[in-house]
Design a protein around this motif. Structure first.
Motif, PDB file in Angstrom:
ATOM      1  N   ASP A  18      78.972  59.864  92.665  1.00  0.00           N
ATOM      2  CA  ASP A  18      78.138  60.539  92.187  1.00  0.00           C
ATOM      3  C   ASP A  18      78.403  61.592  92.596  1.00  0.00           C
ATOM      4  O   ASP A  18      78.293  62.898  93.791  1.00  0.00           O
ATOM      5  N   LYS A  19      79.070  63.435  92.002  1.00  0.00           N
ATOM      6  CA  LYS A  19      78.418  64.860  92.113  1.00  0.00           C
ATOM      7  C   LYS A  19      77.313  64.836  92.797  1.00  0.00           C
ATOM      8  O   LYS A  19      77.125  66.138  93.406  1.00  0.00           O
TER       9      LYS A  19
ATOM     10  N   LYS B  47      82.690  61.238 108.338  1.00  0.00           N
ATOM     11  CA  LYS B  47      82.313  62.044 108.489  1.00  0.00           C
ATOM     12  C   LYS B  47      82.040  62.586 107.204  1.00  0.00           C
ATOM     13  O   LYS B  47      82.291  63.310 107.115  1.00  0.00           O
ATOM     14  N   GLY B  48      81.268  61.714 106.815  1.00  0.00           N
ATOM     15  CA  GLY B  48      80.808  61.516 105.991  1.00  0.00           C
ATOM     16  C   GLY B  48      81.099  62.154 104.733  1.00  0.00           C
ATOM     17  O   GLY B  48      82.277  61.828 104.309  1.00  0.00           O
ATOM     18  N   SER B  49      80.480  61.596 103.265  1.00  0.00           N
ATOM     19  CA  SER B  49      81.459  61.917 102.046  1.00  0.00           C
ATOM     20  C   SER B  49      80.504  62.662 101.093  1.00  0.00           C
ATOM     21  O   SER B  49      79.797  61.799 100.662  1.00  0.00           O
ATOM     22  N   SER B  50      80.772  63.374 100.250  1.00  0.00           N
ATOM     23  CA  SER B  50      79.928  64.479  99.520  1.00  0.00           C
ATOM     24  C   SER B  50      79.502  63.425  98.230  1.00  0.00           C
ATOM     25  O   SER B  50      78.482  63.752  97.433  1.00  0.00           O
ATOM     26  N   ASP B  51      80.678  62.919  97.313  1.00  0.00           N
ATOM     27  CA  ASP B  51      80.499  62.038  96.523  1.00  0.00           C
ATOM     28  C   ASP B  51      80.430  60.931  96.903  1.00  0.00           C
ATOM     29  O   ASP B  51      79.550  59.762  95.444  1.00  0.00           O
TER      30      ASP B  51
ATOM     31  N   PRO C 113      86.459  59.038  91.353  1.00  0.00           N
ATOM     32  CA  PRO C 113      87.181  59.653  90.384  1.00  0.00           C
ATOM     33  C   PRO C 113      88.736  59.551  89.931  1.00  0.00           C
ATOM     34  O   PRO C 113      88.780  60.188  90.573  1.00  0.00           O
ATOM     35  N   PRO C 114      88.675  59.170  88.147  1.00  0.00           N
ATOM     36  CA  PRO C 114      90.076  59.748  88.073  1.00  0.00           C
ATOM     37  C   PRO C 114      91.055  60.589  88.753  1.00  0.00           C
ATOM     38  O   PRO C 114      91.740  60.604  88.949  1.00  0.00           O
TER      39      PRO C 114
END
Length: 284
Positions: A131-132, A180-184, A232-233
C-alpha cells in the motif's frame, strides 16, 4: 468487525501458485545430505512453495521426517511432499489457516500423533499486501497480516511446546524489512519487527530448557509471494536489482540458513538472526 479476519486470497491472488511462476524458483538442495537432522521431526509452515519448500526438502535430505503446513495451494503442497519423499523421508501436508489458535493446536496434534514427537518448528508462513498510503490499509488487512505473520508463531509455538525437549529448535522467518523498513509494506514490516522481538524473547525464555530459538531475515527472494500480489506488478521486473549482488535470491540460497539454525551445527546460538539478503549491510 471481528477480532479475526478471513484469508485475503480473493483480494490479491495470495498466497500464489509456484507452479504458475515464470521463471521457476530454484528450490532443490545443491549438496549431498550429511544426516544433520537424522530421525528428527520437523514442521515447516508455508511449506508448499518458495523458502518453505526449499527448507522442507533440504530437511528431508538431511534425514528429517517433515510435515508441511500450507493454506490452499494444493498442487504446490503435493509437489513438496513428493520431493521430500524422493529424498527418502516420511512426509505429509496439512492444509489449514494458522491464524487461529485451535488450528495450530490441531497441527501439533496431527504431527505428534503421526511421527511420535516434534523436534524442529520452522515458522515461515507469511503474507504481505503493498500500500502506498497508510490510509489505504484496511482494518481487515491489518488484522489479517498480524494473524498470519505473528499470531500464528505464538499459537504454533505454544502448541508444540509440550513436545519440545533439550536439543529442539524453533526457527522463525523475519525479513530484511524489519531492519531497513519498507515504505509500501507498513503492516508487513511491522509484523517482522514483532517476529524479531518474539525470537529474542522466546530464546531467553527457553534457554534454560536447552531449546534454541533463532531467526532468518531474507532479502528479496524469488517466490510466489511478490509476483502474486505482494508487490506492485510494475516493480517485478526490477525485483532484487537494488541489492549489492544486483539480483533476487533463490529459495535454495536461503534454506541452508534454516538448516544451520535447526541442527546442532548452531548449538551455541540462540536469539540470533541470519541475513541471506544479497549484500545489504544490516545493523542489529
Amino acid at each position: 468487525m471481528s477480532d479475526t479476519a478471513e484469508p485475503m486470497i480473493h483480494e490479491d491472488r495470495l498466497p500464489g501458485e509456484e507452479a504458475k511462476l515464470s521463471p521457476q524458483p530454484k528450490w532443490k538442495p545443491r549438496y549431498p545430505g550429511a544426516g544433520r537432522l537424522k530421525d528428527k521431526v520437523a514442521i515447516v509452515t508455508g511449506g508448499d512453495s518458495g523458502i518453505g519448500r526449499a527448507t522442507a526438502v533440504l530437511f528431508a535430505r538431511e534425514g528429517a521426517k517433515v510435515a508441511i503446513v500450507y493454506l490452499c495451494e494444493h498442487e504446490d503442497a503435493e509437489k513438496t511432499v513428493e520431493a521430500c519423499k524422493a529424498e527418502g523421508a516420511e512426509a505429509f501436508a496439512i492444509a489449514t489457516d494458522l491464524g487461529t489458535k485451535s488450528n495450530c493446536e490441531d497441527v501439533a496434534k496431527k504431527v505428534a500423533d503421526r511421527f511420535g514427537g516434534i523436534d524442529v518448528l520452522v515458522n515461515n508462513a507469511g503474507e504481505q499486501h503493498p500500500d502506498k498510503d497508510i490510509r489505504d490499509i484496511s482494518e481487515e488487512q491489518l488484522k489479517r497480516t498480524f494473524q498470519t505473520n505473528i499470531y500464528s508463531m505464538f499459537f504454533l509455538s505454544q502448541a508444540v511446546r509440550p513436545h519440545l525437549k533439550k536439543g529442539s529448535a524453533i526457527v522463525n522467518c523475519t525479513s530484511v524489512t524489519m531492519y531497513k523498513g519498507s515504505s509500501d509494506l507498513l503492516d508487513y514490516s511491522s509484523t517482522k519487527g514483532a517476529i524479531t522481538a518474539f525470537t529474542r524473547s522466546l530464546s531467553q525464555n527457553l534457554a534454560k530448557d536447552g531449546i534454541r530459538v533463532n531467526a532468518v531475515a531474507p532479502g528479496p527472494i524469488w517466490t510466489p509471494l511478490n509476483p502474486f500480489g505482494g508487490k506492485p506488478p510494475e516493480e517485478i521486473p526490477d525485483f532484487g536489482k537494488d541489492t549489492p549482488m544486483g539480483r533476487p535470491g533463490q529459495p535454495n540460497e536461503v534454506a541452508p540458513s534454516f538448516l544451520f539454525l535447526a541442527c546442532e551445527d548452531s548449538s551455541y546460538m540462540t536469539g540470533q538472526v541470519l541475513h541471506p539478503n544479497g549484500g545489504y549491510v544490516i545493523g542489529g
